[in-house]
Design a protein around this motif. Sequence first.
Motif, PDB file in Angstrom:
ATOM      1  N   ILE A  21       9.985  -6.212  -2.572  1.00  0.00           N
ATOM      2  CA  ILE A  21       8.770  -6.214  -1.752  1.00  0.00           C
ATOM      3  C   ILE A  21       7.580  -5.683  -2.530  1.00  0.00           C
ATOM      4  O   ILE A  21       6.490  -6.285  -2.545  1.00  0.00           O
ATOM      5  N   THR A  25       3.829  -7.487  -4.556  1.00  0.00           N
ATOM      6  CA  THR A  25       2.507  -7.083  -4.060  1.00  0.00           C
ATOM      7  C   THR A  25       1.566  -6.819  -5.224  1.00  0.00           C
ATOM      8  O   THR A  25       1.877  -6.028  -6.119  1.00  0.00           O
ATOM      9  N   ASP A 112      14.549   0.266   7.590  1.00  0.00           N
ATOM     10  CA  ASP A 112      14.348  -1.121   7.996  1.00  0.00           C
ATOM     11  C   ASP A 112      12.877  -1.413   8.297  1.00  0.00           C
ATOM     12  O   ASP A 112      12.547  -2.340   9.030  1.00  0.00           O
ATOM     13  N   ALA A 113      11.987  -0.623   7.696  1.00  0.00           N
ATOM     14  CA  ALA A 113      10.550  -0.837   7.897  1.00  0.00           C
ATOM     15  C   ALA A 113      10.164  -2.239   7.429  1.00  0.00           C
ATOM     16  O   ALA A 113      10.755  -2.791   6.502  1.00  0.00           O
ATOM     17  N   SER A 114       9.161  -2.800   8.070  1.00  0.00           N
ATOM     18  CA  SER A 114       8.692  -4.127   7.680  1.00  0.00           C
ATOM     19  C   SER A 114       8.085  -4.066   6.283  1.00  0.00           C
ATOM     20  O   SER A 114       7.608  -3.007   5.841  1.00  0.00           O
ATOM     21  N   PRO A 115       8.087  -5.164   5.556  1.00  0.00           N
ATOM     22  CA  PRO A 115       7.441  -5.179   4.239  1.00  0.00           C
ATOM     23  C   PRO A 115       5.991  -4.713   4.289  1.00  0.00           C
ATOM     24  O   PRO A 115       5.544  -3.973   3.414  1.00  0.00           O
ATOM     25  N   ALA A 116       5.258  -5.130   5.331  1.00  0.00           N
ATOM     26  CA  ALA A 116       3.852  -4.732   5.436  1.00  0.00           C
ATOM     27  C   ALA A 116       3.706  -3.225   5.579  1.00  0.00           C
ATOM     28  O   ALA A 116       2.817  -2.614   4.983  1.00  0.00           O
ATOM     29  N   LEU A 117       4.592  -2.594   6.375  1.00  0.00           N
ATOM     30  CA  LEU A 117       4.509  -1.151   6.581  1.00  0.00           C
ATOM     31  C   LEU A 117       4.889  -0.400   5.306  1.00  0.00           C
ATOM     32  O   LEU A 117       4.289   0.628   4.986  1.00  0.00           O
ATOM     33  N   GLU A 120       1.905  -0.600   3.069  1.00  0.00           N
ATOM     34  CA  GLU A 120       0.836   0.247   3.612  1.00  0.00           C
ATOM     35  C   GLU A 120       1.113   1.724   3.347  1.00  0.00           C
ATOM     36  O   GLU A 120       0.204   2.488   3.002  1.00  0.00           O
ATOM     37  N   SER A 133       5.814   6.163  10.172  1.00  0.00           N
ATOM     38  CA  SER A 133       6.198   4.950  10.882  1.00  0.00           C
ATOM     39  C   SER A 133       6.072   5.182  12.380  1.00  0.00           C
ATOM     40  O   SER A 133       6.659   6.125  12.918  1.00  0.00           O
TER      41      SER A 133
END
Length: 222
Positions: A21, A25, A112-117, A120, A133
């Motif tokens: 991830i 970026t 399991d955080a989203s890629p965007a989070l 960020e 989170s």
Amino acid sequence: MPISVVIADDQEMVRRGFRMILEATDGIDVLADVADGEAALAAARTHHPDVMLLDIRMPEMDGLEVNRRLRQDTEQQNHEQTTRVVIVTTFHDDEYVQTALHDGVSGFLLKDASPALLVEAVKAAAEGDSLISPAITVRLLQDMATRPGKRRPPTPEEPLTPREIEVTCRVAKGLTNAEIAQDLYLSLSTVKAHLTHIQTKLAARNRVEIASWAWETGLCAE
């Protein structure tokens, strides 16, 4: 200059996922990923990354101890800590949260955080900000605030203004600066100014400690 990152987690799939991830970026460079605390500390001392993603439970040395050692390194050198730490946790790690908050970590993420989070959180830490989170903010901090034997939160030398209380409560709920600005109809620069004043009044190192204080005092209880 890209944001440099070291990842430490004893689960290979987690490390691999985070690396994929972040490396996808623009503006982020993963320098190393390691499987235990000793290797994490060695990697930090070798690479001096901007941000470290640390699991709490790891062989050899847990993530909280790695964070403490990094702080000791910078204190001995009389420098401000330049490597920011983001703790990667699960709901089963509740007992470690209070220690981490008061040791100045720059945020919490679920594995399991989203890629965007994830992106960020890394960017926020690199900028000297922090992110919790939203999925864990209320549960973890509220649990800490109601736990028997909890510490007495410090009283600010100067009371928070009504607007600063509004900002504080939104920080405690895990909102980002942009979300706070939208919610309160403020500019982003105004939100940042309020946060600076709040940190000064609370002697807080970052927004994680602001959130901790808010929950410990019951200021934002609904």
